[in-house]
Design an enzyme around this catalytic site. Structure first.
Site, PDB file in Angstrom:
ATOM      1  N   GLY A 183       2.940 101.095  88.321  1.00 53.87           N
ATOM      2  CA  GLY A 183       2.066 101.580  89.389  1.00 53.87           C
ATOM      3  C   GLY A 183       0.597 101.342  89.116  1.00 53.87           C
ATOM      4  O   GLY A 183      -0.263 101.992  89.705  1.00 53.87           O
ATOM      5  N   LEU A 184       0.288 100.384  88.228  1.00 53.43           N
ATOM      6  CA  LEU A 184      -1.114 100.091  87.906  1.00 53.43           C
ATOM      7  C   LEU A 184      -1.552  98.729  88.459  1.00 53.43           C
ATOM      8  O   LEU A 184      -2.581  98.197  88.066  1.00 53.43           O
ATOM      9  CB  LEU A 184      -1.336 100.149  86.392  1.00 53.43           C
ATOM     10  CG  LEU A 184      -1.014 101.491  85.726  1.00 53.43           C
ATOM     11  CD1 LEU A 184      -1.261 101.421  84.219  1.00 53.43           C
ATOM     12  CD2 LEU A 184      -1.823 102.630  86.342  1.00 53.43           C
ATOM     13  N   TYR A 187       9.594 102.242  99.897  1.00 54.01           N
ATOM     14  CA  TYR A 187       8.215 102.068 100.377  1.00 54.01           C
ATOM     15  C   TYR A 187       8.234 101.678 101.858  1.00 54.01           C
ATOM     16  O   TYR A 187       7.509 102.247 102.676  1.00 54.01           O
ATOM     17  CB  TYR A 187       7.542 100.981  99.532  1.00 54.01           C
ATOM     18  CG  TYR A 187       6.081 100.751  99.833  1.00 54.01           C
ATOM     19  CD1 TYR A 187       5.100 101.409  99.104  1.00 54.01           C
ATOM     20  CD2 TYR A 187       5.671  99.868 100.829  1.00 54.01           C
ATOM     21  CE1 TYR A 187       3.741 101.185  99.362  1.00 54.01           C
ATOM     22  CE2 TYR A 187       4.342  99.649 101.097  1.00 54.01           C
ATOM     23  CZ  TYR A 187       3.371 100.302 100.353  1.00 54.01           C
ATOM     24  OH  TYR A 187       2.047 100.084 100.617  1.00 54.01           O
ATOM     25  N   GLU A 222      -3.135 108.308  98.427  1.00 55.08           N
ATOM     26  CA  GLU A 222      -1.917 107.518  98.177  1.00 55.08           C
ATOM     27  C   GLU A 222      -1.162 107.321  99.487  1.00 55.08           C
ATOM     28  O   GLU A 222      -1.069 108.259 100.301  1.00 55.08           O
ATOM     29  CB  GLU A 222      -1.047 108.278  97.173  1.00 55.08           C
ATOM     30  CG  GLU A 222      -0.317 107.404  96.212  1.00 55.08           C
ATOM     31  CD  GLU A 222      -1.249 106.695  95.231  1.00 55.08           C
ATOM     32  OE1 GLU A 222      -1.596 105.528  95.466  1.00 55.08           O
ATOM     33  OE2 GLU A 222      -1.619 107.326  94.224  1.00 55.08           O
ATOM     34  N   HIS A 223      -0.635 106.145  99.684  1.00 53.92           N
ATOM     35  CA  HIS A 223       0.103 105.808 100.910  1.00 53.92           C
ATOM     36  C   HIS A 223      -0.758 106.023 102.161  1.00 53.92           C
ATOM     37  O   HIS A 223      -0.234 106.283 103.243  1.00 53.92           O
ATOM     38  CB  HIS A 223       1.423 106.596 101.001  1.00 53.92           C
ATOM     39  CG  HIS A 223       2.434 106.115  99.993  1.00 53.92           C
ATOM     40  ND1 HIS A 223       3.321 105.091 100.258  1.00 53.92           N
ATOM     41  CD2 HIS A 223       2.661 106.479  98.707  1.00 53.92           C
ATOM     42  CE1 HIS A 223       4.056 104.872  99.181  1.00 53.92           C
ATOM     43  NE2 HIS A 223       3.679 105.691  98.223  1.00 53.92           N
ATOM     44  N   SER A 246       0.558  93.198  89.605  1.00 56.76           N
ATOM     45  CA  SER A 246       0.717  92.035  90.494  1.00 56.76           C
ATOM     46  C   SER A 246      -0.581  91.722  91.234  1.00 56.76           C
ATOM     47  O   SER A 246      -0.930  90.551  91.395  1.00 56.76           O
ATOM     48  CB  SER A 246       1.880  92.228  91.463  1.00 56.76           C
ATOM     49  OG  SER A 246       1.863  93.501  92.018  1.00 56.76           O
ATOM     50  N   ASP A 292      -4.526  97.993  96.361  1.00 59.28           N
ATOM     51  CA  ASP A 292      -4.483  97.405  95.016  1.00 59.28           C
ATOM     52  C   ASP A 292      -5.468  96.240  94.892  1.00 59.28           C
ATOM     53  O   ASP A 292      -6.218  96.135  93.917  1.00 59.28           O
ATOM     54  CB  ASP A 292      -3.076  96.892  94.705  1.00 59.28           C
ATOM     55  CG  ASP A 292      -2.014  97.963  94.882  1.00 59.28           C
ATOM     56  OD1 ASP A 292      -2.377  99.146  94.920  1.00 59.28           O
ATOM     57  OD2 ASP A 292      -0.837  97.605  95.006  1.00 59.28           O
TER      58      ASP A 292
HETATM   59  C1  GLA Z   1       1.491 100.474  96.230  1.00 59.10           C
HETATM   60  C2  GLA Z   1       1.005  99.521  97.312  1.00 59.10           C
HETATM   61  C3  GLA Z   1      -0.357  99.951  97.865  1.00 59.10           C
HETATM   62  C4  GLA Z   1      -0.365 101.422  98.255  1.00 59.10           C
HETATM   63  C5  GLA Z   1       0.239 102.282  97.147  1.00 59.10           C
HETATM   64  C6  GLA Z   1       0.411 103.724  97.564  1.00 59.10           C
HETATM   65  O1  GLA Z   1       0.657 100.396  95.130  1.00 59.10           O
HETATM   66  O2  GLA Z   1       0.909  98.223  96.787  1.00 59.10           O
HETATM   67  O3  GLA Z   1      -0.712  99.135  98.946  1.00 59.10           O
HETATM   68  O4  GLA Z   1       0.291 101.616  99.482  1.00 59.10           O
HETATM   69  O5  GLA Z   1       1.512 101.804  96.742  1.00 59.10           O
HETATM   70  O6  GLA Z   1      -0.815 104.309  97.762  1.00 59.10           O
END
Ligand code: GLA
Length: 433
Positions: free
Chosen positions: A176-177, A273, A51-52, A180, A224
């Site tokens: 968070g899925l 973010y 993540e991130h 978009s 994503d």
């Molecule tokens: C969001 C962003 C992704 C990624 C995640 C964290 O989903 O769109 O690019 O950075 O957060 O892992």
């Protein structure tokens, strides 16, 4: 990244039992009359670990899941004889629509959840159109993809074909899925398929990312989009965000991926973010590397070279990259227990060092990891709110659910929605006739 408060383009609760594909076809007929000629299906994604890390040139391990967004569509420059080109509300095809643009010179997308369609005139607006003149809500993603397709010559000169479509989706918004990214990829594939010029999946993903970065204004990485377009049934995807390679990792047969929608949503996620991204870039600069990806460990003098926030972010990203390969190895070797332990340590890192968890996410992880059959859990996605993911023994799902639900509501004071998910193929288009 789906901004909170965005009008829901989908996800109707009343018709949950009817698949999104069928709802999209029905919505098409209701809006335009006649039959759609194509169906585009685009999955949600859940990130197991990593993540991130994407905007740090690092590694991640998402799964494209069987919660999908569908668009039924038909091109409008060669509609078959007898097909009715009605606009929503029944106006004739030949007439100009509300925007004063003839039906043949636009992309038009209606949604089962929003009475206002997304309309993009062709050719689309210029990439430097000032933000106040751009569409708002979910229509921004549709417009942004068309703008990028036109601006980057991605269609190899074929140009954008006008079409009309109807959208239905089962992907919860702001959870968070990647609702978009699913929308961006669906529109990108619809446009390029109709134009007869579909780029490689990685190119399609980068185009969708540019739409999100440059048009919508969210400085997100490529996780994503690559996950949605690159999905493989039965597999997680090890993504190297520098090399832009996607390596399938088989998921053990007895393992259930349970997505826990905590029901929480947060405003101001986009600015937090951007702050985290800035922290990471500051850390990389101070440590003299192009990106945090380039470090396997913090140098001994890191504490003297970094401010406390940058130090914590760097510590997390370095450990998280290593966890991706460890989880991929554990899953490929059928060791769900090891994978689960790594998810739990990932959650501690993202909570304490990266500081993007939230009370409901922590409650979900605590309740899930204490429930029978659970190998491990963590928050997933951008953070603060939305979903957690748990790895659960498929044979013990009932016991897991029975223990999880009361434990979560006691901790969080609200109900969660559990989605038991399968790994599916990425964004696809099918000719309907
Ligand atoms: C969001 C962003 C992704 C990624 C995640 C964290 O989903 O769109 O690019 O950075 O957060 O892992």
């Amino acid at each position: 990244m789906a901004p909170p408060g965005r009008p829901d383009p989908a996800g109707g609760s009343g018709e949950r039992a009817v698949p999104a594909a069928l709802r999209a076809v029905r919505a098409f007929k209701a809006a335009y009359g006649g039959e759609p000629t194509h169906l585009v299906r685009s999955p949600a994604r859940v990130n197991l670990i990593g993540e991130h890390t994407d905007y740090n040139d690092g590694l991640c391990l998402p799964v494209a899941i069987d919660r999908e967004l569908c668009i039924a569509l038909r091109r409008t420059d060669d509609a078959p004889a007898g097909a009715d080109r009605r606009q929503p509300g029944g106006s004739a095809a030949a007439a100009a629509d509300d925007d004063g643009v003839g039906v043949g010179a636009q992309l038009r997308l209606v949604s089962e959840q929003d009475p206002t369609p997304a309309v993009v005139p062709l050719p689309p607006p210029a990439p430097d159109t000032p933000p106040p003149a751009r569409a708002t809500g979910w229509a921004r993603y549709v417009q942004g993809v068309a703008v990028q397709l036109a601006a980057t010559g991605q269609l190899a000169g074929a140009g954008l074909v006008p079409w009309q479509g109807a959208l239905a989706s089962d992907i919860p918004l702001g959870a968070g899925l990647s609702s978009s990214a699913a929308l961006e990829l669906a529109v990108a594939l619809a446009c390029t398929h109709l134009a007869g010029s579909v780029p490689a999946p990685t190119e399609l993903a980068r185009l969708a990312q540019r739409a999100e970065n440059a048009w919508v204004g969210a400085a997100t990485g490529l996780l994503d989009q690559l996950a949605c377009v690159g999905g493989i049934a039965g597999h997680a995807l090890r993504i190297d965000c520098r090399a832009l390679t996607v390596t399938p990792v088989p998921l053990p047969a007895g393992l259930a991926i349970v997505v826990i929608d905590t029901g929480s949503r947060r405003e101001l996620v986009t600015s937090a973010y951007a702050d985290r991204r800035a922290d990471c870039e500051r850390a990389a600069r101070a440590l003299g590397v192009p990106a945090l990806r380039d470090l396997d460990a913090l140098p001994a003098d890191a504490a003297g070279r970094l401010d406390p926030a940058a130090l914590r972010r760097a510590r997390f990203v370095i450990a998280e990259n290593a966890r991706v390969d460890a989880v991929a190895g554990a899953l490929a070797g059928g060791d769900a227990e090891a994978a689960g332990r790594l998810l739990l340590s990932g959650h501690r890192g993202i909570r304490d060092d990266f500081e993007v968890s939230g009370p409901e996410l922590d409650a979900a992880v605590a309740a899930a990891s204490a429930a029978p059959g659970c190998f491990g859990a963590r928050m997933t996605g951008g953070g603060f709110a939305g979903c957690a993911v748990a790895l659960v023994d498929r044979d013990r799902l009932d016991a897991f659910t029975a223990a999880f639900e009361p434990a979560y509501s006691a901790r969080a004071g609200r109900e969660a929605v559990l989605h038991v998910c399968s790994a599916v193929a990425g964004t696809s288009v099918t000719a309907l006739r």
